[in-house]
Enzyme design. Structure first.
Site, short mmCIF file in Angstrom:
data_model
loop_
_atom_site.label_atom_id
_atom_site.label_comp_id
_atom_site.label_asym_id
_atom_site.label_seq_id
_atom_site.Cartn_x
_atom_site.Cartn_y
_atom_site.Cartn_z
N HIS A 1 0.82 -1.22 0.00
CA HIS A 1 0.00 0.00 0.00
C HIS A 1 0.85 1.27 0.00
O HIS A 1 0.52 2.26 -0.64
CB HIS A 1 -0.99 -0.03 1.17
N ASP B 1 -10.27 -2.97 -0.39
CA ASP B 1 -9.92 -3.10 1.03
C ASP B 1 -9.62 -1.74 1.67
O ASP B 1 -9.60 -1.61 2.89
CB ASP B 1 -8.71 -4.04 1.19
N GLU C 1 -14.57 0.89 -7.11
CA GLU C 1 -14.49 -0.57 -6.91
C GLU C 1 -15.73 -1.23 -7.50
O GLU C 1 -16.85 -0.78 -7.28
CB GLU C 1 -14.36 -0.84 -5.40
N GLY D 1 -14.33 0.06 -13.07
CA GLY D 1 -13.26 1.04 -13.24
C GLY D 1 -13.05 1.44 -14.69
O GLY D 1 -12.74 2.60 -14.99
N ASP E 1 -5.13 -0.41 -8.41
CA ASP E 1 -4.86 -1.45 -7.41
C ASP E 1 -5.72 -2.67 -7.76
O ASP E 1 -6.71 -2.94 -7.10
CB ASP E 1 -5.17 -0.92 -6.01
N PRO F 1 -12.26 -10.56 -13.14
CA PRO F 1 -12.77 -9.19 -13.30
C PRO F 1 -11.71 -8.16 -13.68
O PRO F 1 -12.06 -7.08 -14.16
CB PRO F 1 -13.38 -8.88 -11.92
N1 AG3 Z 1 -3.85 -6.20 -5.34
C1 AG3 Z 1 -2.78 -6.97 -5.97
C2 AG3 Z 1 -2.81 -8.40 -5.55
C3 AG3 Z 1 -2.05 -9.31 -6.44
C4 AG3 Z 1 -1.66 -10.53 -5.68
N2 AG3 Z 1 -1.50 -11.68 -6.51
C5 AG3 Z 1 -1.44 -12.94 -6.04
N3 AG3 Z 1 -1.47 -13.16 -4.78
N4 AG3 Z 1 -1.40 -13.91 -6.89
C6 AG3 Z 1 -3.85 -6.18 -3.94
C7 AG3 Z 1 -4.96 -5.40 -3.34
C8 AG3 Z 1 -4.53 -4.78 -2.07
N5 AG3 Z 1 -5.16 -3.55 -1.83
#
Ligand code: AG3
Length: 275
Positions: free
Chosen positions: A62, A86, A106, A138, A155, A162
């Protein structure tokens, strides 16, 4: 009895955590959602079997995805997060006093609701008066709004399900249009160890649209290989030209001004990917 959760990170590799409790599971309109209590990392958000964030290491991701773009733009007032239900990125964005409004765009309302309920440490800023949650796709949002943001942060989940459209050229073009004339954006772009084709394609797509394109890396213990990439596209400001002596000290555990440019120094095998 011992319970273990495994994310199958590649067809031939699993990442396994001991869990003490399955806190919540749901089949949402878009994906399978789980909140697990792990021994090693504390509570964990899992979407379609992929670890999204954990209480113990969420700060790495983050902070990296937020403070690099926000400290590259000299005056980020309006910021949008695409995905990130999140709320972790919103929390980091709101550490910047100049930000007047941070939008969370989101698609899956249930991610926000579960995070508010079970991950308050991460979602805590979603009720801030400078935060605005918009439940929509988005891609649609970005295409329908022009010249609106100083910074956009993508993010997303992995490029399956999706999130597929968030890794396509047409999306980056729409992001360009959605940014103000000196705007910039960052997207999470997976592991340089496992996702070389993806990084290469995204980098070149962004480079064909934005005057400045940069790749930077960070370490996120619970993501595949631990080594993670972020791609930044900018209309005017170059993260490598930032006067780091002017970066304000904010409360962070990973990001600091000394790291700002160092994050862009790439191992040779990563330089090769984007050559
Ligand atoms: N977004 C990226 C997550 C990618 C993780 N990939 C995996 N574990 N295969 C994370 C959202 C956090 N706000």
């Amino acid at each position: 009895m011992e319970l273990w959760f495994t994310e199958q990170q590649t067809p031939d590799l699993g990442f396994t955590c001991k869990i003490t409790k399955t806190i919540y599971t749901a089949k949402t309109q878009y994906q399978d959602l789980a909140i697990l209590e792990t021994k090693q990392f504390g509570r964990m958000l899992v979407l379609d079997g992929a670890v999204q964030t954990t209480i113990a290491d969420e700060f790495c991701y983050h902070e990296l995805i937020s403070h690099v773009p926000l400290f590259t733009h000299p005056n980020p007032k309006k910021v949008a997060v695409i995905g990130g239900g999140d709320g972790g990125v919103i929390r980091e964005i709101l550490k910047h006093d100049e930000v007047e409004k941070a939008y969370l765009i989101e698609i899956d309302r249930e991610v926000i609701e579960a995070s508010k309920k079970y991950l308050p440490e991460i979602s805590c800023a979603l009720d801030d008066e400078r935060a605005e949650v918009v439940i929509t796709d988005g891609i649609k949002f970005v295409s329908e709004n022009k010249n609106m943001f100083d910074v956009i942060i993508v993010d997303s989940t992995d490029p399956v399900g999706p999130a597929v459209g968030l890794f396509q050229d047409s999306f980056y073009k729409a992001v360009f249009e959605c940014l103000k004339e000196d705007g910039l954006f960052v997207a999470q772009t997976e592991s340089p160890f496992y996702d070389q084709d993806l990084i290469k394609n995204v980098f070149h797509a962004v480079k064909s649209i934005f005057p400045i394109t940069r790749l930077y890396l960070g370490f996120i213990p619970t993501y595949p290989s631990g080594l993670w990439s972020f791609t930044l596209g900018s209309k005017k400001y170059d993260p490598l030209e930032v006067d780091i002596s002017k970066i304000k000290r904010i409360d962070t555990k990973y990001y600091n001004p000394e790291l700002h440019k160092a994050l862009f120094a790439l191992p040779t095998f990563v330089q090769e990917i984007i050559k």
